[in-house]
Design a protein around this motif. Structure first.
Motif, PDB file in Angstrom:
ATOM      1  N   PHE A 177       0.831  -1.200   0.000  1.00 28.39           N
ATOM      2  CA  PHE A 177       0.000   0.000   0.000  1.00 28.39           C
ATOM      3  C   PHE A 177       0.868   1.254   0.000  1.00 28.39           C
ATOM      4  N   GLY A 178       1.965   1.194   0.750  1.00 35.31           N
ATOM      5  CA  GLY A 178       2.847   2.351   0.824  1.00 35.31           C
ATOM      6  C   GLY A 178       3.475   2.718  -0.503  1.00 35.31           C
ATOM      7  N   ALA A 179       3.629   1.735  -1.400  1.00 40.05           N
ATOM      8  CA  ALA A 179       4.182   2.030  -2.727  1.00 40.05           C
ATOM      9  C   ALA A 179       3.314   3.029  -3.475  1.00 40.05           C
ATOM     10  N   PHE A 180       2.006   2.911  -3.339  1.00 37.49           N
ATOM     11  CA  PHE A 180       1.088   3.846  -3.990  1.00 37.49           C
ATOM     12  C   PHE A 180       1.072   5.189  -3.263  1.00 37.49           C
ATOM     13  N   VAL A 181       1.166   5.151  -1.938  1.00 37.08           N
ATOM     14  CA  VAL A 181       1.179   6.395  -1.171  1.00 37.08           C
ATOM     15  C   VAL A 181       2.386   7.244  -1.557  1.00 37.08           C
ATOM     16  N   SER A 182       3.493   6.609  -1.865  1.00 37.44           N
ATOM     17  CA  SER A 182       4.698   7.351  -2.244  1.00 37.44           C
ATOM     18  C   SER A 182       4.509   8.113  -3.544  1.00 37.44           C
ATOM     19  N   ASP A 183       3.656   7.606  -4.426  1.00 34.31           N
ATOM     20  CA  ASP A 183       3.322   8.358  -5.635  1.00 34.31           C
ATOM     21  C   ASP A 183       2.346   9.485  -5.332  1.00 34.31           C
ATOM     22  N   TRP A 184       1.431   9.255  -4.390  1.00 30.86           N
ATOM     23  CA  TRP A 184       0.414  10.260  -4.076  1.00 30.86           C
ATOM     24  C   TRP A 184       0.983  11.425  -3.276  1.00 30.86           C
ATOM     25  N   LEU A 185       1.781  11.125  -2.258  1.00 29.41           N
ATOM     26  CA  LEU A 185       2.296  12.167  -1.363  1.00 29.41           C
ATOM     27  C   LEU A 185       3.735  12.561  -1.658  1.00 29.41           C
ATOM     28  N   GLY A 186       4.478  11.683  -2.320  1.00 26.60           N
ATOM     29  CA  GLY A 186       5.912  11.874  -2.478  1.00 26.60           C
ATOM     30  C   GLY A 186       6.659  11.137  -1.385  1.00 26.60           C
ATOM     31  N   PRO A 187       7.856  10.633  -1.657  1.00 25.51           N
ATOM     32  CA  PRO A 187       8.576   9.809  -0.683  1.00 25.51           C
ATOM     33  C   PRO A 187       8.956  10.521   0.601  1.00 25.51           C
ATOM     34  N   ARG A 188       9.245  11.823   0.534  1.00 27.30           N
ATOM     35  CA  ARG A 188       9.661  12.537   1.749  1.00 27.30           C
ATOM     36  C   ARG A 188       8.519  12.610   2.756  1.00 27.30           C
ATOM     37  N   TYR A 189       7.338  13.011   2.283  1.00 24.04           N
ATOM     38  CA  TYR A 189       6.196  13.117   3.183  1.00 24.04           C
ATOM     39  C   TYR A 189       5.687  11.743   3.623  1.00 24.04           C
ATOM     40  N   THR A 190       5.783  10.769   2.735  1.00 24.20           N
ATOM     41  CA  THR A 190       5.353   9.415   3.115  1.00 24.20           C
ATOM     42  C   THR A 190       6.262   8.849   4.193  1.00 24.20           C
ATOM     43  N   LEU A 191       7.563   9.072   4.051  1.00 26.66           N
ATOM     44  CA  LEU A 191       8.502   8.611   5.082  1.00 26.66           C
ATOM     45  C   LEU A 191       8.183   9.269   6.420  1.00 26.66           C
ATOM     46  N   ALA A 192       7.977  10.585   6.413  1.00 35.52           N
ATOM     47  CA  ALA A 192       7.684  11.292   7.662  1.00 35.52           C
ATOM     48  C   ALA A 192       6.371  10.811   8.276  1.00 35.52           C
ATOM     49  N   LEU A 193       5.363  10.577   7.438  1.00 33.75           N
ATOM     50  CA  LEU A 193       4.077  10.078   7.932  1.00 33.75           C
ATOM     51  C   LEU A 193       4.243   8.701   8.567  1.00 33.75           C
ATOM     52  N   GLY A 194       4.966   7.823   7.886  1.00 32.46           N
ATOM     53  CA  GLY A 194       5.142   6.461   8.395  1.00 32.46           C
ATOM     54  C   GLY A 194       5.851   6.414   9.734  1.00 32.46           C
ATOM     55  N   VAL A 195       6.960   7.146   9.852  1.00 31.77           N
ATOM     56  CA  VAL A 195       7.724   7.079  11.107  1.00 31.77           C
ATOM     57  C   VAL A 195       6.996   7.786  12.248  1.00 31.77           C
ATOM     58  N   THR A 196       6.205   8.814  11.924  1.00 31.61           N
ATOM     59  CA  THR A 196       5.442   9.489  12.979  1.00 31.61           C
ATOM     60  C   THR A 196       4.389   8.552  13.566  1.00 31.61           C
ATOM     61  N   LEU A 197       3.641   7.881  12.685  1.00 33.83           N
ATOM     62  CA  LEU A 197       2.648   6.920  13.154  1.00 33.83           C
ATOM     63  C   LEU A 197       3.309   5.742  13.861  1.00 33.83           C
ATOM     64  N   GLN A 198       4.470   5.337  13.361  1.00 37.79           N
ATOM     65  CA  GLN A 198       5.194   4.229  13.997  1.00 37.79           C
ATOM     66  C   GLN A 198       5.640   4.623  15.401  1.00 37.79           C
ATOM     67  N   ALA A 199       6.088   5.844  15.556  1.00 37.83           N
ATOM     68  CA  ALA A 199       6.507   6.310  16.880  1.00 37.83           C
ATOM     69  C   ALA A 199       5.336   6.286  17.858  1.00 37.83           C
ATOM     70  N   VAL A 200       4.154   6.718  17.396  1.00 37.38           N
ATOM     71  CA  VAL A 200       2.971   6.711  18.262  1.00 37.38           C
ATOM     72  C   VAL A 200       2.640   5.291  18.710  1.00 37.38           C
ATOM     73  N   VAL A 201       2.618   4.348  17.760  1.00 34.11           N
ATOM     74  CA  VAL A 201       2.306   2.958  18.089  1.00 34.11           C
ATOM     75  C   VAL A 201       3.377   2.379  19.014  1.00 34.11           C
ATOM     76  N   GLY A 202       4.640   2.731  18.763  1.00 34.81           N
ATOM     77  CA  GLY A 202       5.724   2.229  19.601  1.00 34.81           C
ATOM     78  C   GLY A 202       5.609   2.685  21.044  1.00 34.81           C
ATOM     79  N   PHE A 203       5.287   3.956  21.237  1.00 30.70           N
ATOM     80  CA  PHE A 203       5.113   4.459  22.605  1.00 30.70           C
ATOM     81  C   PHE A 203       3.910   3.799  23.283  1.00 30.70           C
ATOM     82  N   VAL A 204       2.848   3.566  22.518  1.00 26.72           N
ATOM     83  CA  VAL A 204       1.676   2.881  23.080  1.00 26.72           C
ATOM     84  C   VAL A 204       2.042   1.465  23.497  1.00 26.72           C
ATOM     85  N   MET A 205       2.798   0.760  22.639  1.00 22.18           N
ATOM     86  CA  MET A 205       3.224  -0.610  22.974  1.00 22.18           C
ATOM     87  C   MET A 205       4.088  -0.631  24.218  1.00 22.18           C
TER      88      MET A 205
END
Length: 373
Positions: A177-205
Motif C-alpha cells: 500500500f505504501g508504494a502507492f502512497v509514495s506516488d500520491w504524497l511523495g517519498p519525503r512526506y510518506t517517510l515522515a508520515l510512516g515514522v510518525t505513526l510508527q513512533a505513536v504505536v511504539g510508545f503505546v506498545m
C-alpha cells in the motif's frame, strides 16, 4: 564465512540493482514511477522476510521439530534458488537511457565538487537509513526473543517460526500500500508520515506492554507489533532507498546510494549489538521489553524530522531535473560535462559525441537545464 559471501553477493548487487531500477523508472508512466521502484526493491525484501520465516517453519513441521541439521540445511538450500534466478535475469538487463547519457564511466569523478554539492544531503539520507536499520534489523532478529517472553522459551520450533511468519506478514500491507502512497504524497512526506505513526504505536506498545505481554493475549500483541512494523515499511522501509536513489545525479548515484546503504547496514550491526544491552538496562522482563520500543520510537520521531527539514521534495521527474541541475553546477565550476555518458567522444575523451549528437531544445529550470518534452 557464509555471511561474508552474502554481503559480497546480495549486499553488492542490491545497491547497483536499485539505482538501475530508479533510472529505469524514469521511462515509465508519470504518476507511477515511485511505486514501481518500491515494488521491485523493498517489497521484494519484505516478501523475502516472509518466505525466510515460512520455509524454516515448513521444514521444522516436516521434521516434527527434530533433526535440526536437516532443517537448517534444507532452509539454506532453498534460499539459494532465488539468487540464481536473479543472476540469470541480471545478465539480460540493459542500462537505462538516463545512465547512458549521464554516466561518469569515462570520466574521473570530481569528488570534491560532489561533496560540496551533495555532502549534507548524503549525510541526512545516511543517518535516516542508519536509524531505520538500527530498529528494523534489531527488532527483526530479536522478535522471537520478545515473543518468547510470552509463549515461553520451551516452545517448539514450529511455534517460534509460525509466529515469526505471521508477524513478518505485516510487512506486506505496509510496503504494498505504501508504494502507492509514495506516488500520491511523495517519498519525503510518506517517510515522515510512516515514522510518525510508527513512533505513536511504539510508545503505546511500550506503555501497555505489561498487559500485552500476557500469554492469553499473544495474538493481540502480535497484531499491534505487526502494525508497528508495517508502518515502518510504509515510511522509511519503502522510501529511504527511493530517496537515496533520486536525491542525486545519475553520474554518482551508484556511489551515493552505496555509501548510504553501507551506513544503514552499520546501523543494523550497531542495533543488533546494543539491543541486548538496552534490554538488560530494563532489569525485569517487562521493562526490558519496553526499553527497545521507547528507544526505537524516539528515533522514529528524529528520522521524520530529518526528512522534513533536511531533504528536498522528490517528484516524478526528479531524476531528469537533478541531472540537469548537477550538470549546470559542474559547468559553473569549470568541469567539462562533455565527459558524461557511455559513448566515446572524438579525441579520446569520454562522453557523448557532441558533434554527431542531435541538438535538443532546452528550457531553463530553476537555474539548471531541462529537456523540452
Amino acid at each position: 564465512m557464509a555471511t561474508s559471501w552474502v554481503g559480497i553477493g546480495i549486499g553488492g548487487e542490491y545497491p547497483a540493482g536499485s539505482v538501475s531500477c530508479a533510472e529505469s523508472s524514469g521511462e515509465l508512466k508519470e504518476g507511477t514511477r515511485n511505486r514501481w521502484f518500491i515494488l521491485f526493491t523493498n517489497s521484494m525484501i519484505d516478501w523475502g522476510f516472509v518466505i525466510g520465516a515460512f520455509v524454516p517453519y515448513a521444514a521444522a513441521a516436516a521434521a516434527h521439530n527434530t533433526h535440526y541439521s536437516t532443517i537448517w540445511r534444507t532452509s539454506l538450500g532453498i534460499g539459494t534458488v532465488f539468487p540464481l534466478i536473479l543472476f540469470v535475469l541480471r545478465l539480460k538487463l540493459k542500462e537505462p537511457e538516463e545512465f547512458n547519457k549521464n554516466s561518469m564511466k569515462h570520466a574521473r569523478t570530481p569528488y570534491w565538487l560532489v561533496l560540496k554539492y551533495y555532502g549534507w544531503r548524503l549525510a541526512t539520507v545516511s543517518l535516516i537509513w542508519f536509524i531505520y536499520d538500527f530498529s528494523a534489523y534489531s527488532f527483526g532478529i530479536y522478535s522471537s526473543t520478545i515473543l518468547a517472553n510470552i509463549y515461553g522459551e520451551s516452545a517448539p520450533l514450529t511455534t517460534v517460526f509460525g509466529w515469526n511468519t505471521m508477524i513478518n506478514i505485516f510487512y506486506i500491507p505496509g510496503t504494498m500500500f505504501g508504494a502507492f502512497v509514495s506516488d500520491w504524497l511523495g517519498p519525503r512526506y510518506t517517510l515522515a508520515l510512516g515514522v510518525t505513526l510508527q513512533a505513536v504505536v511504539g510508545f503505546v506498545m511500550a506503555g501497555a506492554y505489561a498487559k500485552l505481554s500476557q500469554p492469553e493475549v499473544v495474538g493481540g500483541f502480535a497484531v499491534v507489533y505487526g502494525i508497528f512494523l508495517t508502518l515502518g515499511e510504509l515510511g522509511p522501509g519503502n522510501n529511504i532507498g527511493l530517496l537515496a536513489a533520486k536525491t542525486c545525479a545519475t553520474g554518482i548515484r551508484g556511489q551515493y546510494y552505496g555509501v548510504a546503504a553501507a551506513v544503514g547496514k552499520i546501523g543494523a550491526f550497531v542495533g543488533t549489538w546494543v539491543f541486548p544491552y538496552i534490554q538488560a538496562a530494563g532489569g525485569d522482563s517487562t521493562t526490558s521489553a519496553q526499553y527497545p520500543f521507547y528507544v526505537s520510537s524516539s528515533l522514529c520521531a528524529l528520522s521524520g524530522a530529518l526528512a522534513l527539514l533536511c531533504l528536498p521534495h522528490v517528484g516524478q521527474d526528479t531524476i531528469a531535473l537533478e541531472d540537469a541541475r548537477f550538470r549546470a553546477y559542474l559547468e559553473a565550476e569549470g568541469w567539462d560535462t562533455r565527459q558524461l555518458g557511455l559513448r566515446k567522444a572524438e579525441g579520446g575523451r569520454g562522453g557523448v559525441d557532441v558533434e554527431s549528437a542531435d541538438p535538443e531544445p532546452v528550457v531553463a529550470v530553476e537555474g539548471a537545464v531541462e529537456k523540452k518534452e
